[in-house]
Structure formats: structure tokens, C-alpha cells
Design an enzyme around this catalytic site. Sequence first.
Site, mmCIF file in Angstrom:
data_model
loop_
_atom_site.group_PDB
_atom_site.id
_atom_site.type_symbol
_atom_site.label_atom_id
_atom_site.label_comp_id
_atom_site.label_asym_id
_atom_site.label_seq_id
_atom_site.Cartn_x
_atom_site.Cartn_y
_atom_site.Cartn_z
ATOM 1 N N HIS A 155 -3.571 -5.485 1.370
ATOM 2 C CA HIS A 155 -3.375 -5.802 2.785
ATOM 3 C C HIS A 155 -3.857 -7.233 3.030
ATOM 4 O O HIS A 155 -4.821 -7.688 2.415
ATOM 5 C CB HIS A 155 -4.179 -4.846 3.674
ATOM 6 C CG HIS A 155 -3.691 -3.440 3.642
ATOM 7 N ND1 HIS A 155 -2.482 -3.058 4.174
ATOM 8 C CD2 HIS A 155 -4.265 -2.315 3.151
ATOM 9 C CE1 HIS A 155 -2.324 -1.750 4.023
ATOM 10 N NE2 HIS A 155 -3.392 -1.274 3.397
ATOM 11 N N CYS A 193 0.835 -1.208 0.000
ATOM 12 C CA CYS A 193 0.000 0.000 0.000
ATOM 13 C C CYS A 193 0.872 1.262 0.000
ATOM 14 O O CYS A 193 1.541 1.538 -0.988
ATOM 15 C CB CYS A 193 -0.976 -0.033 1.167
ATOM 16 S SG CYS A 193 -2.377 1.092 0.960
#
Length: 487
Positions: A431, A333
Site C-alpha cells: 500500500h 494487496c
Amino acid sequence: MQPTIRALMVQGTTSDAGKSVLVAALCRVLARKGVNVAPFKPQNMALNSAVTADGGEIGRAQYVQALAAGVEATVDMNPVLLKPNTDVGAQVIVQGKAVADMNAIGYQSYKEFALPFVMESFTRLQNEFESVIIEGAGSPAEVNLRENDIANMGFAEEADVPVIIIADIDKGGVFAHLYGTLALLSQSEQDRVIGFVINRFRGDLSLLQPGLDWLEKKTNKPVLGVLPYLHGFDLEAEDAINSDQVASDDIKLNVVVPVFPRISNHTDFDVLRSNPDINLRYVGQGERLDKADLIILPGSKSVRNDLAHLRSQGWDKDIARHLRLGGKVMGICGGYQMLGNTVSDPLGIEGEAGSSIGLGYLDLETELAPEKTLTNVSGCMTLGGQSVDVSGYEIHAGVSKVQSNPLIMLSDGKTDGAISDCNQVVGTYLHGIFDAPNVPNTFAAWLGIEKVATVDHAQNKQDAIDRIADAVESHINLSLLWPELDS
């Protein structure tokens, strides 16, 4: 069964007193008894979040509590989530969507703004479920925050729900914590407290009994139970980084993760930390990114500021040296965005507007946009000649234009992530990418390391919830809360 207490709130004397875990345990206990139960937290402040099935964002603790209850997580379970992006500011997420910055709302008008959404979500849950177990935030005794409180007694008074207060004896001063917290509440707030729970006790309970008797006499409130200290207990932390290791003496893989000031979703690494063949080390300010097979740059709520912090620590030089010596680097991310050529924030989404030069290891440019990407995804990752199914969730404001080869083919036909031409650097928006049992071994093979142990992370979470639920059933007098449970 319709519980006599349809809603119950767990408040704590301090942060990390055990509120999140006790709510999860009570949800599991009631679910075992056939009660249709849901968790609820009016307001959460955390950088660990999860994506619900309907594409909303909630605190990670409520996601785990929904798992404990055996129900699907919804945005109503955490209607207000505050994600700090500076020391004095936070993004305000209401019913799953980012709507404003705390500085824009103004703290004095915050309660007026947020409370209607909180009560709307709570009412929906009460209409749908037989019982709602509510988690407070911090401590109700923070007198400086009382006027605008919607997280503790402010909510309890508005919703007219009973409260139990939990304290962590392992911190010391447990009787002062409980007695003092109660004493700082108004009379109406004191009246709605129906009992205390003491958490993380070790030793002979008979030695504690005189203190319990004193507390009950002084407050006229029952001690509902004393929960034991559970050695090796491991459940996702709400915000504090859990660095406990289960690594054996025969380590096969060393992973290093730098801790940014605004690190987010560090629960990504729990499955690595719980693998006996992997040594996961978090590196803080003033420490070096060294002695690693793999360096992972984690998520960030303030990518450009955390990138500047990375450089101020000399970690960019550590990464360059690590790569020269043949090591591998991964970004997740915000860490993925840092590995690209540029990170631009023209609208000041995460702080001051501007653009930053990235580390330049992946050929991508990222621009932050007002609309967040919030989605659960799955696909196939190909790395080091091996392919493996992966799944995870995306929470990011950045839109990345990628020229490097993709890392993952998603099930919807799109791609995610990137891998460098030199095969030493990879990045992804996913994630939770390590959670599937076979994924760590794919990374181990990419690193040229023999097979590591397989860890069933999903089952480990269920086992941890069952373990604390068993402790609650054994050590808390639940008949004082729900007499019908014994029938």
C-alpha cells in the site's frame, strides 16, 4: 507550556462533520506553539488503516493526525479499530493487533471487553504528552448505542474530558443538528460540552450571526468559531472515497479502479487522483471497467467475497477484454491475491471457510492465515526496463506462494509482488506504492505513455494540514480553550 486543557475531545453531530480534520488542525496549531501533543481516537470503524513503526495497525486518520502533531504514530493513538468484513460483523483490532471477531465478543459485552484497553492507552498518552486531542466517532446522539458507547460521551465521561461539538453547515440544518444533539445528551454530558464549531461555511458571516446568537442563547454554550469552506482542500479521507479530480483537459493516463463492497486503503490512489495528467475513475456497481490504460484492483477486507462481486458485475470479462486489446492490469494487496490462481480461507478468517478460483493472470496461490502481516517496507521496483525506489506498508492476512517473476526487491533481501510473463499484469502487497514522486512515471513508461507530472504527495499532505490549521487559527477563538496560547 502545559496547556490548561490537557485533553480535549471533538465530537460531531454526524459522520463526516469534520472531526478528523479539526483534530488534525488542532494538533498542528498546538505543535506550532511548542506543545507536545498527540491525537487519540478510542474506537474507530474504518477499512483505511496504517502500520505504525512498531508493527501495529491503526486507523489512517490517526496516522495523519500524528503527522500533523509532528510525532510518530503509535497503536495507543487508536486502541480499538473495527474493520467490517460482513454487513453484521467486524474484525476487532486492539492496540494494533487483531484479537477477535465482533460476533465472538458479542455487542452487549463489547464495552466491558474494550474499555480497559482504551483507558490504558489514553493514560499512557497523557503521561507522555502535554496535550491529547481526542476524536469521537459518528454522533453522540445515537441513543440506541449509548449503553455500550466507548467512542463518544461514554469515553468522555469515563476519562472526564471536556467536549466541543462540530457540525457541517454544508449538509443543511446546522442549528437543528447542534441544538438537537445537545438536547439528546444527559445532563452530565451536556455540562461537559464547552462549545460548538460550525464547519464548511460559505458566504457572508453576518447573515449567519442571528442564528449563532440564537444558538448561544438557547444552549448557554459559546460558538467557538465558524470555519470557511475550503475549496480544493484535500486531506486523506477516513473511510469515504474521495473522487474529486484535479485532472487537466490534456489527460495522458486513464486509470480505472473498481469499488468492491469491502474496498480497503483506497488512499493508495490519492496521489494519482491529485495528478493533473491522470484521470482516475472509480467504477461502482452496474458500471463497466472500460476506457482505461490501466485497471487497478484495490485492497479488500473480504477478498473471496469481493472476488465473487467482481465476477457478478462482469468485471472479469471487462478485464479479459482490456488485456486482449493490449491494456495493463495491476492488483494491490487483496487485488493482487485476486489476480492469482486461488485464494483459500480454510479457517474462515474473512468469512465462510472455503476456497475460490482466482482470475489466473499471475502464478500464485494465496492462503489466509490467522496472523496478519503488518510492516513498513522499502525496496527497488523494476518495471518496463526501469528501476525505481519504492516504499509502502503491508496489511494482509494472506500468505502467497509466488511462481511468477517478482516485481520488487525489498531492502531486507526478500521479494514482493509478481509480474506476468506477458508483461501486462503486475501485483504487489505494498500500500502507498504510488506515493514516491518518481513511481507514477515508471508506471507511465510501462504503459507506453509519455512522462506525467511529478506530484510531491508528502508535501501536499503537509500543505493541506497547514491550510486547515491556518483556518482554525483565523476563525476559532482558541483563547476560550487555551488562554495561555496568546501569551
